[in-house]
Design an enzyme around this catalytic site. Structure first.
Site, PDB file in Angstrom:
ATOM      1  N   GLY A  11       0.981  -1.441   0.057  1.00  0.00           N
ATOM      2  CA  GLY A  11      -0.049   0.127   0.256  1.00  0.00           C
ATOM      3  C   GLY A  11       0.796   1.003  -0.033  1.00  0.00           C
ATOM      4  O   GLY A  11       1.860   1.359   0.784  1.00  0.00           O
ATOM      5  N   GLY A  15      -0.433   5.478   5.059  1.00  0.00           N
ATOM      6  CA  GLY A  15       0.523   4.757   5.907  1.00  0.00           C
ATOM      7  C   GLY A  15       1.495   4.081   5.368  1.00  0.00           C
ATOM      8  O   GLY A  15       2.739   4.405   5.920  1.00  0.00           O
ATOM      9  N   GLU A 170     -19.719  16.560   3.151  1.00  0.00           N
ATOM     10  CA  GLU A 170     -18.953  17.384   2.039  1.00  0.00           C
ATOM     11  C   GLU A 170     -19.449  17.037   0.735  1.00  0.00           C
ATOM     12  O   GLU A 170     -19.744  18.033   0.165  1.00  0.00           O
ATOM     13  CB  GLU A 170     -17.252  16.771   2.033  1.00  0.00           C
ATOM     14  CG  GLU A 170     -16.600  17.547   3.404  1.00  0.00           C
ATOM     15  CD  GLU A 170     -15.080  17.186   3.698  1.00  0.00           C
ATOM     16  OE1 GLU A 170     -14.323  17.556   4.460  1.00  0.00           O
ATOM     17  OE2 GLU A 170     -14.601  16.234   2.798  1.00  0.00           O
ATOM     18  N   ASP A 299      -6.078   2.475   8.038  1.00  0.00           N
ATOM     19  CA  ASP A 299      -7.611   1.921   8.069  1.00  0.00           C
ATOM     20  C   ASP A 299      -7.710   0.438   8.285  1.00  0.00           C
ATOM     21  O   ASP A 299      -8.766   0.291   8.494  1.00  0.00           O
ATOM     22  CB  ASP A 299      -8.074   2.315   6.680  1.00  0.00           C
ATOM     23  CG  ASP A 299      -8.575   3.955   6.748  1.00  0.00           C
ATOM     24  OD1 ASP A 299      -8.204   4.442   7.491  1.00  0.00           O
ATOM     25  OD2 ASP A 299      -9.178   4.234   5.740  1.00  0.00           O
ATOM     26  N   ALA A 314      -6.233  10.179   7.978  1.00  0.00           N
ATOM     27  CA  ALA A 314      -4.917  10.258   7.304  1.00  0.00           C
ATOM     28  C   ALA A 314      -3.924  10.441   8.549  1.00  0.00           C
ATOM     29  O   ALA A 314      -2.825   9.636   8.286  1.00  0.00           O
ATOM     30  CB  ALA A 314      -4.718  11.225   6.359  1.00  0.00           C
TER      31      ALA A 314
HETATM   32  C1  FAD Z   1     -13.741  10.506   0.322  1.00  0.00           C
HETATM   33  C2  FAD Z   1     -12.903  10.611   1.597  1.00  0.00           C
HETATM   34  C3  FAD Z   1     -12.243  11.782   2.252  1.00  0.00           C
HETATM   35  C4  FAD Z   1     -11.539  11.496   3.251  1.00  0.00           C
HETATM   36  N1  FAD Z   1     -11.137  12.810   3.862  1.00  0.00           N
HETATM   37  C5  FAD Z   1     -10.407  12.808   4.961  1.00  0.00           C
HETATM   38  C6  FAD Z   1      -9.970  14.023   5.738  1.00  0.00           C
HETATM   39  O1  FAD Z   1     -10.340  15.182   5.358  1.00  0.00           O
HETATM   40  N2  FAD Z   1      -9.058  14.026   6.414  1.00  0.00           N
HETATM   41  C7  FAD Z   1      -8.563  12.561   6.935  1.00  0.00           C
HETATM   42  O2  FAD Z   1      -7.619  12.636   8.013  1.00  0.00           O
HETATM   43  N3  FAD Z   1      -8.757  11.683   6.545  1.00  0.00           N
HETATM   44  C8  FAD Z   1      -9.868  11.678   5.339  1.00  0.00           C
HETATM   45  N4  FAD Z   1      -9.974  10.418   4.874  1.00  0.00           N
HETATM   46  C9  FAD Z   1      -9.754   9.267   5.285  1.00  0.00           C
HETATM   47  C10 FAD Z   1      -8.302   9.020   4.794  1.00  0.00           C
HETATM   48  O3  FAD Z   1      -8.324   9.081   3.634  1.00  0.00           O
HETATM   49  C11 FAD Z   1      -7.874   7.481   5.280  1.00  0.00           C
HETATM   50  O4  FAD Z   1      -7.950   7.294   6.657  1.00  0.00           O
HETATM   51  C12 FAD Z   1      -6.349   7.142   4.921  1.00  0.00           C
HETATM   52  O5  FAD Z   1      -6.249   7.001   3.448  1.00  0.00           O
HETATM   53  C13 FAD Z   1      -5.902   5.693   5.179  1.00  0.00           C
HETATM   54  O6  FAD Z   1      -4.625   5.406   4.812  1.00  0.00           O
HETATM   55  P1  FAD Z   1      -4.159   4.134   4.615  1.00  0.00           P
HETATM   56  O7  FAD Z   1      -2.626   4.240   4.079  1.00  0.00           O
HETATM   57  O8  FAD Z   1      -4.546   3.239   5.665  1.00  0.00           O
HETATM   58  O9  FAD Z   1      -5.102   3.499   3.704  1.00  0.00           O
HETATM   59  P2  FAD Z   1      -5.010   4.269   1.969  1.00  0.00           P
HETATM   60  O10 FAD Z   1      -4.708   5.796   1.986  1.00  0.00           O
HETATM   61  O11 FAD Z   1      -6.279   3.909   1.627  1.00  0.00           O
HETATM   62  O12 FAD Z   1      -4.017   3.623   1.235  1.00  0.00           O
HETATM   63  C14 FAD Z   1      -4.173   1.967   0.800  1.00  0.00           C
HETATM   64  C15 FAD Z   1      -3.155   1.924  -0.467  1.00  0.00           C
HETATM   65  O13 FAD Z   1      -3.076   0.463  -0.624  1.00  0.00           O
HETATM   66  C16 FAD Z   1      -3.453   0.105  -1.917  1.00  0.00           C
HETATM   67  N5  FAD Z   1      -3.812  -1.134  -2.059  1.00  0.00           N
HETATM   68  C17 FAD Z   1      -4.995  -1.791  -1.594  1.00  0.00           C
HETATM   69  N6  FAD Z   1      -5.246  -2.968  -1.416  1.00  0.00           N
HETATM   70  C18 FAD Z   1      -4.054  -3.368  -1.987  1.00  0.00           C
HETATM   71  C19 FAD Z   1      -3.439  -4.784  -2.467  1.00  0.00           C
HETATM   72  N7  FAD Z   1      -4.524  -5.747  -2.280  1.00  0.00           N
HETATM   73  N8  FAD Z   1      -2.616  -4.937  -3.239  1.00  0.00           N
HETATM   74  C20 FAD Z   1      -1.620  -3.675  -3.471  1.00  0.00           C
HETATM   75  N9  FAD Z   1      -2.159  -2.409  -3.331  1.00  0.00           N
HETATM   76  C21 FAD Z   1      -3.222  -2.294  -2.486  1.00  0.00           C
HETATM   77  C22 FAD Z   1      -4.486   1.086  -2.450  1.00  0.00           C
HETATM   78  O14 FAD Z   1      -4.532   1.185  -3.697  1.00  0.00           O
HETATM   79  C23 FAD Z   1      -4.016   2.450  -1.713  1.00  0.00           C
HETATM   80  O15 FAD Z   1      -3.150   3.152  -2.496  1.00  0.00           O
HETATM   81  C24 FAD Z   1     -11.085  10.425   3.677  1.00  0.00           C
HETATM   82  C25 FAD Z   1     -11.142   9.331   3.104  1.00  0.00           C
HETATM   83  C26 FAD Z   1     -12.063   9.280   1.916  1.00  0.00           C
HETATM   84  C27 FAD Z   1     -12.334   8.009   1.237  1.00  0.00           C
END
Ligand code: FAD
Length: 417
Positions: A11, A15, A170, A299, A314
């Site tokens: 990912g 994170g 939003e 997440d 985030a």
């Molecule tokens: C519409 C929306 C608005 C938001 N607004 C806010 C905000 O205003 N403020 C805030 O703090 N948070 C916000 N969030 C939440 C925030 O974006 C998430 O909490 C954050 O992105 C989580 O980070 P992460 O690294 O866990 O996952 P993500 O950022 O979702 O990254 C996961 C990555 O893993 C990759 N992936 C997934 N499965 C696989 C796989 N099997 N193999 C290879 N790659 C894979 C995906 O392509 C992605 O790039 C929002 C979320 C959404 C959807």
């Protein structure tokens, strides 16, 4: 084969990226895999869905972001399963072995057991989702311009958003802004200002995690924009006709899902207990119980601090990613791993053009000042100088002119042929 330890990160979201960066000076080689070749700034996705920004403004190639970090290799690949016992990841094509693994694959939508609602009510998580929502919204106005039946026209001009968290709020604000301002003069037979925008929240409040005073302000701001906000409104059905809430049927062409998320399915192959949202509960160090070489962040990770689960935002993902990486470096240096502690800088949500609510460092902000602060924060966190300049210019332009940059262009057919 090099004897240097191999860290794999699944990912390249918030994170995963911060985990990779925190390993810049560690004696390891890092492979970061993602099924997309870009990092997506999800907090601005709804601006793409509502035609204020273009996809390229909120996404940056992961290779480019990490180009100066020589110990990282980026692979475009999808992780299908993790064989924890043999430290092996099955990819869409081939396999990868690891010494340490950080799983940061985020979350997807959950329709609470109603997967049949998914095609009818797209959620907002990826760029494809945002473009699909944009397409459906714009085509609803185009279709309404071409029908004579008032009931059908009203159905086409009804937009229902399910879920009153920050994303739903939003989206509702931006849809109201499109109807009342951006499109208000562009049609001849319909009045876009007559569009009905409903925000349905199953719980007693919208923005349930925000302080009460901000929840009230947000509701007031939405209602001033003409959004009908309904709380304790549990959706029991979504079909071609629209939405069912208890015994009531709401005829609507466009239904958008902002209600629930479930962890990325790759977690299921870890062979550890998952919570109801499919997330993994780690040790305080973020390592998976019984596996000091395997970490979950963002997440996908269910972390409880001071008796409360951390929100899926985030900042949590970024801090956890960096912490897991530092614990790997500590372990390699023969030092004990440290427990994770989240530092909460606050939370915000914007409501249409010129209003936002936020609780930042314990200070409650709202209205126009809140909106300016929201803009500043998002430009600050966006990746890439070009994106920052473009987004700032687009916002300034649309604020002054009420116009949306992409001038509401979409492809697709109005009716199946
Ligand atoms: C519409 C929306 C608005 C938001 N607004 C806010 C905000 O205003 N403020 C805030 O703090 N948070 C916000 N969030 C939440 C925030 O974006 C998430 O909490 C954050 O992105 C989580 O980070 P992460 O690294 O866990 O996952 P993500 O950022 O979702 O990254 C996961 C990555 O893993 C990759 N992936 C997934 N499965 C696989 C796989 N099997 N193999 C290879 N790659 C894979 C995906 O392509 C992605 O790039 C929002 C979320 C959404 C959807």
């Amino acid at each position: 084969m090099s004897s240097i330890h191999h860290v794999v990160i699944i990912g390249g979201g918030f994170g995963g990226l911060d985990a990779a960066r925190a390993l810049a000076h560690a004696p390891v080689r890092v492979t970061l895999i993602d099924r997309h070749n870009y990092h997506l700034f999800q907090p601005l996705l709804y601006q793409v869905a509502t035609a204020a920004l273009s996809p390229g403004d909120i996404a940056s190639p992961i290779r480019w972001i990490l180009r100066k970090q020589k110990n990282v290799e980026v692979l475009l690949a999808e992780a299908r399963a993790i064989d924890v016992a043999n430290r092996r990841i099955t990819l869409d094509r081939g396999e990868l072995t690891y010494d340490f693994l950080i799983v940061a694959s985020g979350a997807a939508h959950s329709y609470f057991g109603h997967s049949e609602w998914a095609p009818r009510a797209p959620g907002l998580k990826t760029l494809d989702d945002a473009l699909e929502i944009r397409r459906q919204v714009l085509l609803a106005y185009e279709a309404a311009e071409r029908v004579d039946d008032p009931a059908e026209r009203s159905r086409l001009l009804t937009f229902v958003i399910v879920g009153g968290g920050p994303t739903g709020v939003e989206l509702a604000g931006a849809l109201a802004e499109i109807a009342r301002q951006s499109l208000s003069q562009d049609f001849r037979r319909i009045d876009p200002k007559s569009a009905r925008i409903l925000l349905l929240e199953g719980g007693p409040h919208i923005l349930g995690t925000f302080p009460e005073v901000l929840r009230h302000k947000a509701r007031g701001a939405l209602e001033r924009l003409g959004v009908e906000v309904r709380t304790n409104a549990i959706v029991t059905g979504i079909d071609e006709a629209g939405v069912k809430v208890g015994g009531e049927s709401i005829a609507a062409q466009t239904v958008l899902w902002a209600a629930g998320i479930a962890a990325s399915p790759v977690a299921r192959s870890l062979g550890v207990p998952l919570d109801r949202a499919g997330r993994v509960t780690p040790e305080p160090t973020l390592a998976v119980p019984g596996h000091p070489e395997l970490f979950v962040v963002g997440d996908l990770c269910a972390f409880v601090q001071d008796g409360k689960p951390l929100p899926g935002v985030a900042q949590v993902a970024m801090q956890q990613g960096a912490h897991a990486a530092r614990n790997i470096a500590r372990k390699l240096a023969g030092e004990p791993m440290q427990p994770f502690r989240y530092r909460d800088y606050g939370t915000m949500a914007t409501i249409g053009r010129g209003s936002a609510v936020g609780d930042v460092y314990g200070i409650k902000i709202s209205g126009f000042f809140g909106w300016l602060f929201w803009i500043f924060l998002h430009i600050f966190w966006l990746i890439g100088f070009r994106n920052r300049i473009v987004v700032m210019t687009e916002w300034a332009w649309s604020y002054i002119t009420f116009q949306r940059r992409v001038r509401l262009i979409t492809g697709g057919r109005l009716w199946p042929t």
